[in-house]
Design an enzyme around this catalytic site. Structure first.
Site, PDB file in Angstrom:
ATOM      1  N   ASP A  20       0.800  -1.223   0.000  1.00 41.41           N
ATOM      2  CA  ASP A  20       0.000   0.000   0.000  1.00 41.41           C
ATOM      3  C   ASP A  20       0.838   1.281   0.000  1.00 41.41           C
ATOM      4  O   ASP A  20       0.312   2.374  -0.169  1.00 41.41           O
ATOM      5  CB  ASP A  20      -0.970   0.016   1.189  1.00 41.41           C
ATOM      6  CG  ASP A  20      -0.266  -0.035   2.537  1.00 41.41           C
ATOM      7  OD1 ASP A  20       0.944   0.219   2.617  1.00 41.41           O
ATOM      8  OD2 ASP A  20      -0.952  -0.330   3.536  1.00 41.41           O
ATOM      9  N   TYR A  77      10.248   4.351   2.443  1.00 39.23           N
ATOM     10  CA  TYR A  77      11.202   3.302   2.842  1.00 39.23           C
ATOM     11  C   TYR A  77      12.612   3.538   2.313  1.00 39.23           C
ATOM     12  O   TYR A  77      13.563   2.936   2.804  1.00 39.23           O
ATOM     13  CB  TYR A  77      10.705   1.919   2.393  1.00 39.23           C
ATOM     14  CG  TYR A  77       9.607   1.388   3.284  1.00 39.23           C
ATOM     15  CD1 TYR A  77       9.899   0.650   4.423  1.00 39.23           C
ATOM     16  CD2 TYR A  77       8.272   1.649   3.012  1.00 39.23           C
ATOM     17  CE1 TYR A  77       8.902   0.180   5.262  1.00 39.23           C
ATOM     18  CE2 TYR A  77       7.255   1.190   3.845  1.00 39.23           C
ATOM     19  CZ  TYR A  77       7.577   0.449   4.967  1.00 39.23           C
ATOM     20  OH  TYR A  77       6.588  -0.004   5.804  1.00 39.23           O
TER      21      TYR A  77
HETATM   22  P1  NAD Z   1      -0.470  -9.484  13.330  1.00 39.06           P
HETATM   23  O1  NAD Z   1       0.584 -10.328  13.969  1.00 39.06           O
HETATM   24  O2  NAD Z   1      -1.336  -8.656  14.190  1.00 39.06           O
HETATM   25  O3  NAD Z   1      -1.439 -10.399  12.468  1.00 39.06           O
HETATM   26  C1  NAD Z   1      -1.027 -11.460  11.711  1.00 39.06           C
HETATM   27  C2  NAD Z   1      -1.915 -12.660  11.932  1.00 39.06           C
HETATM   28  O4  NAD Z   1      -1.411 -13.700  11.090  1.00 39.06           O
HETATM   29  C3  NAD Z   1      -1.902 -13.204  13.360  1.00 39.06           C
HETATM   30  O5  NAD Z   1      -3.220 -13.304  13.857  1.00 39.06           O
HETATM   31  C4  NAD Z   1      -1.253 -14.573  13.223  1.00 39.06           C
HETATM   32  O6  NAD Z   1      -1.757 -15.538  14.091  1.00 39.06           O
HETATM   33  C5  NAD Z   1      -1.552 -14.923  11.777  1.00 39.06           C
HETATM   34  N1  NAD Z   1      -0.679 -15.914  11.191  1.00 39.06           N
HETATM   35  C6  NAD Z   1       0.657 -16.101  11.385  1.00 39.06           C
HETATM   36  N2  NAD Z   1       1.081 -17.125  10.650  1.00 39.06           N
HETATM   37  C7  NAD Z   1       0.018 -17.600   9.975  1.00 39.06           C
HETATM   38  C8  NAD Z   1      -0.185 -18.666   9.048  1.00 39.06           C
HETATM   39  N3  NAD Z   1       0.824 -19.451   8.684  1.00 39.06           N
HETATM   40  N4  NAD Z   1      -1.420 -18.860   8.536  1.00 39.06           N
HETATM   41  C9  NAD Z   1      -2.450 -18.078   8.921  1.00 39.06           C
HETATM   42  N5  NAD Z   1      -2.332 -17.070   9.798  1.00 39.06           N
HETATM   43  C10 NAD Z   1      -1.112 -16.836  10.311  1.00 39.06           C
HETATM   44  O7  NAD Z   1       0.288  -8.581  12.256  1.00 39.06           O
HETATM   45  P2  NAD Z   1      -0.193  -7.253  11.546  1.00 39.06           P
HETATM   46  O8  NAD Z   1       0.645  -6.134  12.047  1.00 39.06           O
HETATM   47  O9  NAD Z   1      -1.646  -7.130  11.609  1.00 39.06           O
HETATM   48  O10 NAD Z   1       0.274  -7.507  10.034  1.00 39.06           O
HETATM   49  C11 NAD Z   1      -0.234  -8.541   9.246  1.00 39.06           C
HETATM   50  C12 NAD Z   1       0.535  -8.657   7.968  1.00 39.06           C
HETATM   51  O11 NAD Z   1       0.137  -7.670   7.036  1.00 39.06           O
HETATM   52  C13 NAD Z   1       2.049  -8.478   8.104  1.00 39.06           C
HETATM   53  O12 NAD Z   1       2.713  -9.373   7.245  1.00 39.06           O
HETATM   54  C14 NAD Z   1       2.266  -7.066   7.649  1.00 39.06           C
HETATM   55  O13 NAD Z   1       3.579  -6.848   7.248  1.00 39.06           O
HETATM   56  C15 NAD Z   1       1.294  -7.038   6.500  1.00 39.06           C
HETATM   57  N6  NAD Z   1       0.960  -5.714   5.978  1.00 39.06           N
HETATM   58  C16 NAD Z   1       1.324  -5.438   4.716  1.00 39.06           C
HETATM   59  C17 NAD Z   1       1.023  -4.244   4.141  1.00 39.06           C
HETATM   60  C18 NAD Z   1       1.443  -3.967   2.753  1.00 39.06           C
HETATM   61  O14 NAD Z   1       1.176  -2.918   2.244  1.00 39.06           O
HETATM   62  N7  NAD Z   1       2.125  -4.866   2.070  1.00 39.06           N
HETATM   63  C19 NAD Z   1       0.336  -3.291   4.876  1.00 39.06           C
HETATM   64  C20 NAD Z   1      -0.042  -3.589   6.165  1.00 39.06           C
HETATM   65  C21 NAD Z   1       0.265  -4.827   6.711  1.00 39.06           C
HETATM   66  C1  G6P Z   2       3.017   0.224   5.333  1.00 32.18           C
HETATM   67  C2  G6P Z   2       3.771  -0.740   4.470  1.00 32.18           C
HETATM   68  C3  G6P Z   2       3.557  -2.147   4.932  1.00 32.18           C
HETATM   69  C4  G6P Z   2       3.975  -2.280   6.366  1.00 32.18           C
HETATM   70  C5  G6P Z   2       3.200  -1.323   7.185  1.00 32.18           C
HETATM   71  C6  G6P Z   2       3.805  -1.351   8.571  1.00 32.18           C
HETATM   72  O1  G6P Z   2       1.660   0.077   5.137  1.00 32.18           O
HETATM   73  O2  G6P Z   2       3.415  -0.662   3.137  1.00 32.18           O
HETATM   74  O3  G6P Z   2       4.277  -3.022   4.130  1.00 32.18           O
HETATM   75  O4  G6P Z   2       3.755  -3.582   6.852  1.00 32.18           O
HETATM   76  O5  G6P Z   2       3.322  -0.012   6.683  1.00 32.18           O
HETATM   77  O6  G6P Z   2       2.966  -0.767   9.384  1.00 32.18           O
HETATM   78  P1  G6P Z   2       3.149  -0.796  10.949  1.00 32.18           P
HETATM   79  O7  G6P Z   2       2.154   0.210  11.329  1.00 32.18           O
HETATM   80  O8  G6P Z   2       2.827  -2.212  11.360  1.00 32.18           O
HETATM   81  O9  G6P Z   2       4.545  -0.430  11.251  1.00 32.18           O
HETATM   82 MN    MN Z   3       4.374  -2.466   2.120  1.00 31.94          MN
END
Ligand code: NAD
Ligand code: G6P
Ligand code: MN
Length: 441
Positions: free
Chosen positions: A171, A263
């Site tokens: 995002d 980043y």
């Molecule tokens: P979080 O730890 O609160 O949530 C992650 C969940 O995934 C947990 O409930 C955990 O139990 C579950 N989980 C772990 N391994 C698993 C598996 N093998 N199968 C199913 N569920 C599993 O973390 P969060 O801060 O909410 O972030 C979630 C993910 O989203 C992270 O990877 C974060 O980096 C990603 N994220 C990406 C973007 C992006 O733009 N690419 C943006 C926001 C968050």
């Molecule tokens: C942005 C990035 C994600 C990252 C997130 C981290 O949305 O694109 O890849 O996981 O920020 O957010 P946090 O609030 O967990 O540091």
């Molecule tokens: Mn990202």
């Protein structure tokens, strides 16, 4: 109109709440028949799931909503699987950030040594999960944004070479566009960006006015000089995110050619970042003390009340909306423009074809069609080729169980950049990742 079945992997994530609300708000754009949450942590997911029961009973009663820890139940019949797992959870994110920082290197969720540590954990879990999804939902679109998306994308490309329904998304480029719209006082949807890079390592070369074609980047640069740079939703952000966005002004001073992704600061100022981040209280600690507590408290409050009542806060959630809009573009063959992670194949002309790059794509029912940017200038090329090499070596390390390849990946990474430091931090990370990493021999 067609209705869709969606599964969210990582149902207990801190981001799920925003999705659950957004599915209500966006039900006309993305009509859902069935929504299933899947997680391996039943306790976390039950809280979010029980909130969902109340939300949908009151706001979307026709939706078939459930939550499960059974993969067959989760994946069968799905049209879209949204993946947001965090392998190792937030406590392991804290290790990824603390350990390198304690050794004088950047410790960050997705960049540098910490990002590589998270990368190896995510590859293991993601490959397992995608195989399971394919067993029960061979044609589902898999929208992955589990991090580190760059490394996960490279691993999935190798593991599933013929699978063209896996899409990796971040995002942050769109968040930066949204920040620009805040500066310009327009809607972000009026902006038409040109972007190149890798995930969490890219630049905007132009930001056009969608209606007139005028390049607004010179104006944006002037505004940043005068006013600094803030996230679009600055009022809802923790302090560390405001610092992170603030660094865009510094980057623009030193490297004024293009507008950077937030980043990029880790790669452009690794020493400064390592010196100024607090090794004992990193972003992971801030998230565990903040967002994680807030999300679960909000769910618990609604569950205790048994109704949304007047406690329901429904402010829009850019992250969830963006991912849902990606699904909508595919579902209804919109051919809208999104910044996505795709196999290069010439999109950035002077980078190898099999790199996973992040560029603007038109997105429809047949997947993303990347828009080429031609050759990028030497400075950016040098930075990116270095990082592509590091990421590819790390994925080699996974497939070959190779300590040597991991050591090379760490040494090459700009945020480590030294063989002795690489060995030291790698060995410390092996220690804490036992059972979660592939064995490195
Ligand atoms: P979080 O730890 O609160 O949530 C992650 C969940 O995934 C947990 O409930 C955990 O139990 C579950 N989980 C772990 N391994 C698993 C598996 N093998 N199968 C199913 N569920 C599993 O973390 P969060 O801060 O909410 O972030 C979630 C993910 O989203 C992270 O990877 C974060 O980096 C990603 N994220 C990406 C973007 C992006 O733009 N690419 C943006 C926001 C968050
Ligand atoms: C942005 C990035 C994600 C990252 C997130 C981290 O949305 O694109 O890849 O996981 O920020 O957010 P946090 O609030 O967990 O540091
Ligand atoms: Mn990202």
């Amino acid at each position: 109109m067609r209705e869709f079945n969606v599964c969210i992997v990582g149902g207990g994530s801190t981001f799920t709440l925003g999705f659950l609300k957004s599915f209500v708000r966006m039900k006309k754009d993305f009509p859902l028949k069935k929504l299933v949450l899947f997680d391996i942590d039943q306790e976390r997911q039950d809280v979010v799931g029980k909130f969902g029961d109340i939300l949908y009973r009151e706001q979307f009663p026709e939706l078939d909503f459930s939550y499960t820890t059974d993969s067959k139940e989760a994946y069968e019949g799905m049209d879209f699987v949204f993946m947001q797992m965090r392998a190792g959870g937030l406590p392991m994110r804290a290790q990824d950030e603390h350990i390198p920082l304690s050794m004088g290197m950047v410790g960050q969720e997705t960049c540098g040594a910490g990002g590589m540590a998270y990368g190896l954990r995510s590859i293991v879990e993601m490959i397992k999960a995608v195989h399971e999804i394919r067993e029960y939902a061979p044609d589902a679109w898999i929208l992955n944004y589990s991090n580190p998306a760059a490394i996960v994308a490279e691993a999935l490309r190798r593991e599933f070479p013929a699978d063209h329904r896996i899409l990796n998304i971040c995002d942050q480029p769109e968040n930066v566009v949204r920040s620009c719209s805040r500066l310009l006082g327009c809607s972000w949807e009026d902006l038409d960006p040109v972007y190149f890079g890798l995930n969490h390592y890219g630049w905007f070369t132009h930001i056009y006015d969608k209606h007139t074609g005028e390049d607004l980047l010179p104006k944006i640069k002037e505004l940043i000089k005068k006013q600094g740079f803030l996230p679009q939703d600055a009022e809802q952000r923790d302090p560390s995110w405001l610092d992170t966005y603030g660094m865009v002004e510094t980057m623009m001073k030193d490297f004024p050619e293009f507008l950077p992704n937030t980043y990029d600061q880790y790669y452009l100022y690794p020493d400064y970042k390592a010196e100024t981040l607090d090794p004992n209280f990193t972003r992971a600690d801030e998230v565990m003390a903040g967002r994680e507590k807030r999300v679960f408290a909000e769910c618990e409050e609604i569950i205790a009340a048994g109704t949304l009542g007047d406690k329901f806060d429904d402010i829009s959630d850019a992250h969830a909306e963006m991912m849902i809009e990606v699904a909508v573009a595919i579902a209804f063959n919109k051919n809208n423009r999104h910044i996505l992670i795709v196999e290069n194949n010439g999109a950035i002309a002077n980078i190898q074809d099999d790199a996973m790059v992040e560029v603007v794509c038109e997105l429809g029912a047949n997947g993303p069609r990347p828009m080429g940017v031609g050759n990028i200038p030497q400075f950016y090329l040098g930075l990116l080729v270095n990082q592509v090499s590091s990421e590819k070596l790390l994925v080699d390390a996974y497939y070959e169980n190779s300590y040597q390849k991991a050591l090379e990946a760490f040494t090459l990474n700009r945020l480590v950049n030294d063989g002795k430091k690489a060995r030291k931090v790698l060995d410390a990370l092996i220690e804490v990742n036992q059972g979660m990493w592939p064995e490195l021999r």
